[in-house]
Design a protein around this motif. Structure first.
Motif, PDB file in Angstrom:
ATOM      1  N   ASP A  27     -23.045 -69.125   8.495  1.00  0.00           N
ATOM      2  CA  ASP A  27     -22.510 -68.638   7.219  1.00  0.00           C
ATOM      3  C   ASP A  27     -23.451 -67.693   6.488  1.00  0.00           C
ATOM      4  OD1 ASP A  27     -20.290 -70.230   7.642  1.00  0.00           O
ATOM      5  OD2 ASP A  27     -21.086 -71.915   6.484  1.00  0.00           O
ATOM      6  N   THR A  28     -24.659 -67.482   7.013  1.00  0.00           N
ATOM      7  CA  THR A  28     -25.650 -66.720   6.250  1.00  0.00           C
ATOM      8  C   THR A  28     -25.191 -65.292   5.952  1.00  0.00           C
ATOM      9  OG1 THR A  28     -26.804 -66.206   8.326  1.00  0.00           O
ATOM     10  CG2 THR A  28     -27.625 -68.066   7.039  1.00  0.00           C
ATOM     11  N   ALA A  29     -24.595 -64.619   6.922  1.00  0.00           N
ATOM     12  CA  ALA A  29     -24.183 -63.230   6.689  1.00  0.00           C
ATOM     13  C   ALA A  29     -23.139 -63.148   5.583  1.00  0.00           C
ATOM     14  CB  ALA A  29     -23.636 -62.618   7.978  1.00  0.00           C
ATOM     15  N   ASN A  30     -22.217 -64.107   5.559  1.00  0.00           N
ATOM     16  CA  ASN A  30     -21.141 -64.077   4.568  1.00  0.00           C
ATOM     17  C   ASN A  30     -21.548 -64.665   3.220  1.00  0.00           C
ATOM     18  OD1 ASN A  30     -19.059 -62.851   6.100  1.00  0.00           O
ATOM     19  ND2 ASN A  30     -18.718 -64.772   7.192  1.00  0.00           N
ATOM     20  N   MET A  31     -22.759 -65.232   3.126  1.00  0.00           N
ATOM     21  CA  MET A  31     -23.232 -65.766   1.851  1.00  0.00           C
ATOM     22  C   MET A  31     -24.293 -64.876   1.212  1.00  0.00           C
ATOM     23  SD  MET A  31     -21.455 -68.401   1.140  1.00  0.00           S
ATOM     24  CE  MET A  31     -22.408 -68.927  -0.279  1.00  0.00           C
ATOM     25  N   THR A  32     -24.733 -63.848   1.911  1.00  0.00           N
ATOM     26  CA  THR A  32     -25.766 -62.977   1.378  1.00  0.00           C
ATOM     27  C   THR A  32     -25.270 -62.255   0.127  1.00  0.00           C
ATOM     28  OG1 THR A  32     -26.713 -62.613   3.573  1.00  0.00           O
ATOM     29  CG2 THR A  32     -27.273 -61.016   1.871  1.00  0.00           C
ATOM     30  N   GLY A  33     -26.018 -62.383  -0.957  1.00  0.00           N
ATOM     31  CA  GLY A  33     -25.663 -61.725  -2.209  1.00  0.00           C
ATOM     32  C   GLY A  33     -24.748 -62.535  -3.097  1.00  0.00           C
ATOM     33  N   ALA A  34     -24.340 -63.734  -2.671  1.00  0.00           N
ATOM     34  CA  ALA A  34     -23.455 -64.568  -3.483  1.00  0.00           C
ATOM     35  C   ALA A  34     -24.212 -65.167  -4.657  1.00  0.00           C
ATOM     36  CB  ALA A  34     -22.835 -65.673  -2.621  1.00  0.00           C
ATOM     37  N   THR A  35     -23.494 -65.454  -5.733  1.00  0.00           N
ATOM     38  CA  THR A  35     -24.077 -66.042  -6.938  1.00  0.00           C
ATOM     39  C   THR A  35     -23.326 -67.314  -7.290  1.00  0.00           C
ATOM     40  OG1 THR A  35     -24.720 -63.876  -7.817  1.00  0.00           O
ATOM     41  CG2 THR A  35     -24.574 -65.694  -9.380  1.00  0.00           C
ATOM     42  N   LEU A  36     -24.087 -68.368  -7.583  1.00  0.00           N
ATOM     43  CA  LEU A  36     -23.489 -69.624  -8.031  1.00  0.00           C
ATOM     44  C   LEU A  36     -23.765 -69.768  -9.519  1.00  0.00           C
ATOM     45  CD1 LEU A  36     -21.996 -72.208  -7.278  1.00  0.00           C
ATOM     46  CD2 LEU A  36     -24.179 -73.247  -6.700  1.00  0.00           C
ATOM     47  N   ALA A  37     -22.720 -69.893 -10.308  1.00  0.00           N
ATOM     48  CA  ALA A  37     -22.852 -69.986 -11.762  1.00  0.00           C
ATOM     49  C   ALA A  37     -21.777 -70.922 -12.295  1.00  0.00           C
ATOM     50  CB  ALA A  37     -22.726 -68.604 -12.399  1.00  0.00           C
ATOM     51  N   MET A  38     -21.823 -71.202 -13.593  1.00  0.00           N
ATOM     52  CA  MET A  38     -20.788 -71.992 -14.220  1.00  0.00           C
ATOM     53  C   MET A  38     -19.581 -71.095 -14.475  1.00  0.00           C
ATOM     54  SD  MET A  38     -22.300 -74.865 -14.238  1.00  0.00           S
ATOM     55  CE  MET A  38     -21.060 -75.830 -15.107  1.00  0.00           C
ATOM     56  N   SER A  39     -18.399 -71.601 -14.192  1.00  0.00           N
ATOM     57  CA  SER A  39     -17.177 -70.816 -14.347  1.00  0.00           C
ATOM     58  C   SER A  39     -16.963 -70.435 -15.806  1.00  0.00           C
ATOM     59  CB  SER A  39     -15.976 -71.609 -13.830  1.00  0.00           C
ATOM     60  OG  SER A  39     -14.767 -70.929 -14.105  1.00  0.00           O
ATOM     61  N   SER A  40     -16.550 -69.185 -16.026  1.00  0.00           N
ATOM     62  CA  SER A  40     -16.225 -68.708 -17.375  1.00  0.00           C
ATOM     63  C   SER A  40     -14.751 -68.890 -17.698  1.00  0.00           C
ATOM     64  CB  SER A  40     -16.603 -67.227 -17.510  1.00  0.00           C
ATOM     65  OG  SER A  40     -15.914 -66.444 -16.546  1.00  0.00           O
ATOM     66  N   ASP A  41     -13.981 -69.393 -16.732  1.00  0.00           N
ATOM     67  CA  ASP A  41     -12.545 -69.604 -16.917  1.00  0.00           C
ATOM     68  C   ASP A  41     -12.308 -71.015 -17.451  1.00  0.00           C
ATOM     69  OD1 ASP A  41      -9.826 -69.861 -16.822  1.00  0.00           O
ATOM     70  OD2 ASP A  41      -9.607 -69.157 -14.761  1.00  0.00           O
ATOM     71  N   PRO A  42     -11.790 -71.164 -18.676  1.00  0.00           N
ATOM     72  CA  PRO A  42     -11.567 -72.503 -19.240  1.00  0.00           C
ATOM     73  C   PRO A  42     -10.561 -73.327 -18.450  1.00  0.00           C
ATOM     74  CG  PRO A  42     -10.506 -70.812 -20.590  1.00  0.00           C
ATOM     75  CD  PRO A  42     -11.364 -70.092 -19.592  1.00  0.00           C
ATOM     76  N   MET A  43      -9.741 -72.647 -17.629  1.00  0.00           N
ATOM     77  CA  MET A  43      -8.751 -73.364 -16.825  1.00  0.00           C
ATOM     78  C   MET A  43      -9.369 -73.980 -15.581  1.00  0.00           C
ATOM     79  SD  MET A  43      -6.101 -73.040 -18.652  1.00  0.00           S
ATOM     80  CE  MET A  43      -4.858 -73.646 -17.500  1.00  0.00           C
ATOM     81  N   THR A  44     -10.518 -73.457 -15.153  1.00  0.00           N
ATOM     82  CA  THR A  44     -11.194 -73.981 -13.961  1.00  0.00           C
ATOM     83  C   THR A  44     -12.669 -74.183 -14.272  1.00  0.00           C
ATOM     84  OG1 THR A  44     -11.527 -71.714 -13.154  1.00  0.00           O
ATOM     85  CG2 THR A  44      -9.581 -72.904 -12.361  1.00  0.00           C
ATOM     86  N   PRO A  45     -13.005 -75.165 -15.102  1.00  0.00           N
ATOM     87  CA  PRO A  45     -14.408 -75.395 -15.453  1.00  0.00           C
ATOM     88  C   PRO A  45     -15.200 -75.917 -14.264  1.00  0.00           C
ATOM     89  CG  PRO A  45     -13.034 -77.169 -16.278  1.00  0.00           C
ATOM     90  CD  PRO A  45     -12.100 -76.131 -15.728  1.00  0.00           C
ATOM     91  N   GLY A  46     -16.512 -75.792 -14.354  1.00  0.00           N
ATOM     92  CA  GLY A  46     -17.389 -76.273 -13.295  1.00  0.00           C
ATOM     93  C   GLY A  46     -18.130 -75.141 -12.629  1.00  0.00           C
TER      94      GLY A  46
END
Length: 209
Positions: A76-95
């Motif tokens: 999965d490394t090639a497809n995860m390069t540059g990805a960012t994990l953050a808290m969702s800004s959408d109130p309909m899908t928190p987390g």
């Protein structure tokens, strides 16, 4: 923002993940395993879980983000390069939410549709018409046989595939694979598309794939 290694983490997300990790039972040191599990529409689906660091595979990619160890399977490394994990800004899908610049290529069916008859060029045209184009039409794309000579097939991608940042993956993993499986006589497949002239690519060229 933590940006060590393949991925980046927002400070809020990193704090939340460490808080959850510290609730894991036992004395083992845990890392966050992030895997691509498949597709959700035109995006990747993900699985996040905590695993003991002692269970990390030898080929897995491991990186540190502050007090957090992150594990990404080698596949999965090639497809995860540059990805960012953050808290969702959408109130309909928190987390937690992953923003990934990489996208999967259009899915192309594996099973040939109907019998193939006639010269090689006619067989290629049949596969493109029956299998490939209906699949990539959902992304606004199409593939056309330009010519065939001595088993070398020349293809031109159009529509959303012209200038698309995913065109190489689409051709290699999708179109080329299905053509070779259906018509073993093919010697080589050449993309003769002018990708610089694409006016409406499905995926912007700046996105990785």
């Amino acid at each position: 923002m933590s940006d060590i290694g393949l991925m980046s983490f927002s400070g809020e997300a990193l704090e939340r993940i460490i808080e959850i990790r510290d609730q894991e039972p036992g004395d083992d040191e845990y890392g966050l395993l992030i895997e691509i599990t498949g597709l959700q529409g035109t995006q990747f689906g993900y699985s996040l879980s905590f695993v003991p660091l002692g269970e990390t595979g030898t080929s897995d990619h491991v990186e540190r983000h502050g007090d957090l160890t992150v594990i990404i399977p080698s596949a999965d490394t090639a497809n995860m390069t540059g990805a960012t994990l953050a808290m969702s800004s959408d109130p309909m899908t928190p987390g937690l939410a992953i923003d990934n610049p990489n996208n999967p290529s259009p899915q192309i069916p594996d099973v040939p549709d109907g019998d193939l008859t006639g010269p090689l060029a006619e067989q290629v045209a049949q596969v493109l018409d029956r299998q490939v184009n209906p699949a990539i039409a959902a992304h606004g794309g199409n593939a056309r046989l330009v010519s065939e000579e001595n088993g070398v097939v020349y293809l031109q991608l159009g529509g959303g595939c012209q200038g698309c940042g995913m065109a190489a993956m689409t051709l290699r993993q999708g179109i080329e694979r299905i053509l070779r499986e259906a018509i073993p006589e093919i010697v080589e497949i050449v993309d003769v598309t002018d990708h610089q002239g694409g006016e409406n690519p499905y995926y912007a060229a700046s996105k990785k794939g």
